[in-house]
Design a protein around this motif. Structure first.
Motif, PDB file in Angstrom:
ATOM      1  N   HIS A  96      52.099  54.190  23.660  1.00 56.92           N
ATOM      2  CA  HIS A  96      52.598  53.385  24.801  1.00 56.92           C
ATOM      3  C   HIS A  96      52.595  51.968  24.498  1.00 56.92           C
ATOM      4  CE1 HIS A  96      48.181  53.385  25.321  1.00 56.92           C
ATOM      5  NE2 HIS A  96      48.467  52.450  26.134  1.00 56.92           N
ATOM      6  N   LYS A  97      52.441  51.350  23.443  1.00 57.06           N
ATOM      7  CA  LYS A  97      52.365  49.941  23.351  1.00 57.06           C
ATOM      8  C   LYS A  97      53.634  49.452  22.687  1.00 57.06           C
ATOM      9  CE  LYS A  97      47.211  50.106  23.249  1.00 57.06           C
ATOM     10  NZ  LYS A  97      46.272  49.870  22.464  1.00 57.06           N
ATOM     11  N   PRO A  98      54.607  48.859  23.173  1.00 57.71           N
ATOM     12  CA  PRO A  98      55.776  48.212  22.698  1.00 57.71           C
ATOM     13  C   PRO A  98      55.459  47.370  21.636  1.00 57.71           C
ATOM     14  CG  PRO A  98      56.060  48.048  25.133  1.00 57.71           C
ATOM     15  CD  PRO A  98      54.551  48.662  24.855  1.00 57.71           C
ATOM     16  N   GLU A  99      54.536  46.299  21.741  1.00 59.99           N
ATOM     17  CA  GLU A  99      54.142  45.483  20.495  1.00 59.99           C
ATOM     18  C   GLU A  99      53.652  46.110  19.359  1.00 59.99           C
ATOM     19  OE1 GLU A  99      50.041  46.103  22.796  1.00 59.99           O
ATOM     20  OE2 GLU A  99      52.384  45.904  23.207  1.00 59.99           O
ATOM     21  N   ALA A 100      53.064  47.467  19.441  1.00 59.39           N
ATOM     22  CA  ALA A 100      52.694  48.104  18.306  1.00 59.39           C
ATOM     23  C   ALA A 100      53.673  48.732  17.631  1.00 59.39           C
ATOM     24  CB  ALA A 100      51.501  49.319  18.928  1.00 59.39           C
ATOM     25  N   ARG A 101      54.821  49.316  18.548  1.00 61.44           N
ATOM     26  CA  ARG A 101      55.982  49.733  17.777  1.00 61.44           C
ATOM     27  C   ARG A 101      56.885  48.840  16.970  1.00 61.44           C
ATOM     28  NH1 ARG A 101      57.270  52.198  22.002  1.00 61.44           N
ATOM     29  NH2 ARG A 101      58.515  50.776  22.959  1.00 61.44           N
ATOM     30  N   ALA A 102      56.927  47.487  17.797  1.00 60.97           N
ATOM     31  CA  ALA A 102      57.415  46.602  16.948  1.00 60.97           C
ATOM     32  C   ALA A 102      56.986  45.919  15.881  1.00 60.97           C
ATOM     33  CB  ALA A 102      57.674  45.217  18.007  1.00 60.97           C
ATOM     34  N   ALA A 103      55.538  46.077  15.817  1.00 60.39           N
ATOM     35  CA  ALA A 103      54.957  45.711  14.474  1.00 60.39           C
ATOM     36  C   ALA A 103      54.910  46.623  13.474  1.00 60.39           C
ATOM     37  CB  ALA A 103      53.487  45.581  15.086  1.00 60.39           C
ATOM     38  N   LEU A 104      54.899  47.707  13.859  1.00 56.82           N
ATOM     39  CA  LEU A 104      55.137  48.860  12.747  1.00 56.82           C
ATOM     40  C   LEU A 104      56.719  48.884  12.131  1.00 56.82           C
ATOM     41  CD1 LEU A 104      53.949  51.311  11.132  1.00 56.82           C
ATOM     42  CD2 LEU A 104      54.901  52.796  13.137  1.00 56.82           C
ATOM     43  N   LEU A 105      57.657  48.662  13.000  1.00 54.70           N
ATOM     44  CA  LEU A 105      58.898  48.545  12.534  1.00 54.70           C
ATOM     45  C   LEU A 105      59.102  47.442  11.728  1.00 54.70           C
ATOM     46  CD1 LEU A 105      61.964  49.680  13.153  1.00 54.70           C
ATOM     47  CD2 LEU A 105      62.156  48.378  15.104  1.00 54.70           C
ATOM     48  N   GLN A 106      58.604  46.278  11.872  1.00 54.90           N
ATOM     49  CA  GLN A 106      58.770  45.259  10.869  1.00 54.90           C
ATOM     50  C   GLN A 106      58.019  45.275   9.950  1.00 54.90           C
ATOM     51  OE1 GLN A 106      56.962  41.718  12.938  1.00 54.90           O
ATOM     52  NE2 GLN A 106      56.170  40.772  10.941  1.00 54.90           N
TER      53      GLN A 106
END
Length: 271
Positions: A71-81
């Motif tokens: 549920h953490k957008p910042e985690a999703r963005a970090a994984l995508l990066q």
């Protein structure tokens, strides 16, 4: 190498069981010193070389079971990066039951008995991590064609079937779970004997993880200290009372209806 597969949770959906099963598979490479590295949501600043070093240096399918990410957008963005080709696996569970289980996660960590809505106000992830449609949709958008779903209910009723589905998602040959795992109780609730000691223990473990001392936490978990801090009485009466309050979590119902429509359209497993 970066993870080939990452189980993003959410919490209280059987991910500890899944991690234990995968550690019986020699062709699967998981973090060596801990179940979760918390890299993508809490310690991303340490850099990718630190993350790579958490995995043993051998061939295999690299996997992390990281339920705090869901549920953490910042985690999703970090994984995508960092690893945009990673396959993402989401565990589905009845969202109200998941929220109640999360309530007891905090009770076990030493929090006082509170109305469910008050606990959710104090700890927003009690509700936020039960908004399956909201966050699954975001994962689908970030990782199109790379998201799969498994069922916590199947883990409860048919662990062999869950393992077969898990192996299919990961591209592994099916191997049944050991008997010790098939008989393991999932998410049993309890409250600690000493709430203050449990809160201190939880905060100390969090500090040690953030400091990179995962191995210290793991060693302590194998001693009697964990049992002394967190073990206690069963809470079936309290669980029933809390479960009766789920209608106060108003955000969950419309999200759940959307998730059921999404799964039906996709022909996916229901929670």
């Amino acid at each position: 190498m970066l993870p080939d597969v990452i189980f993003v949770g959410p919490t209280k959906c059987g991910t500890t069981w899944i991690d234990a099963y995968l550690r019986t598979r020699p062709e699967v490479v998981l973090p060596e010193k801990t179940k979760e590295t918390f890299f993508f949501d809490k310690v991303f600043s340490r850099g990718i070389e630190w993350y790579r070093a958490q995995f043993p240096d051998r061939d295999g399918i690299r996997v992390e079971v990281a339920p705090s990410l869901f549920h953490k957008p910042e985690a999703r963005a970090a994984l995508l990066q960092t690893a945009p080709k990673t396959k993402v696996v989401i565990m589905l569970r009845d969202p109200w039951d998941r929220a109640v289980s999360h309530y007891f996660h905090y009770r076990k960590a030493g929090e006082a008995r509170l109305p469910l809505a008050e606990m959710a106000q104090r700890f927003p992830d009690v509700v936020e991590a039960s908004l399956f449609h909201k966050h699954a949709q975001a994962w689908e958008e970030a990782f199109p064609g790379q998201v799969s779903y498994l069922s916590y209910a199947q883990l409860r009723t048919d662990p062999d079937g869950l393992c077969a589905a898990l192996c299919e998602v990961m591209g592994l040959d099916y191997v049944a779970p050991p008997g010790s795992l098939s008989q393991r109780q999932v998410n049993a609730a309890a409250v600690p004997r000493n709430a203050l000691a449990a809160r201190m223990g939880r905060r100390s473990a969090e500090w040690l993880r953030r400091a990179g001392a995962h191995q210290v936490v793991n060693v302590l978990r194998q001693t009697r200290l964990k049992k002394l801090l967190f073990a206690g009485g069963q809470v079936e009466g309290e669980r029933q009372a809390v479960r009766a309050q789920v209608s106060t979590l108003g955000m969950i119902a419309p999200d759940h209806a959307q998730m059921l429509d999404f799964l039906a359209a996709r022909g996916e497993v229901r929670p």
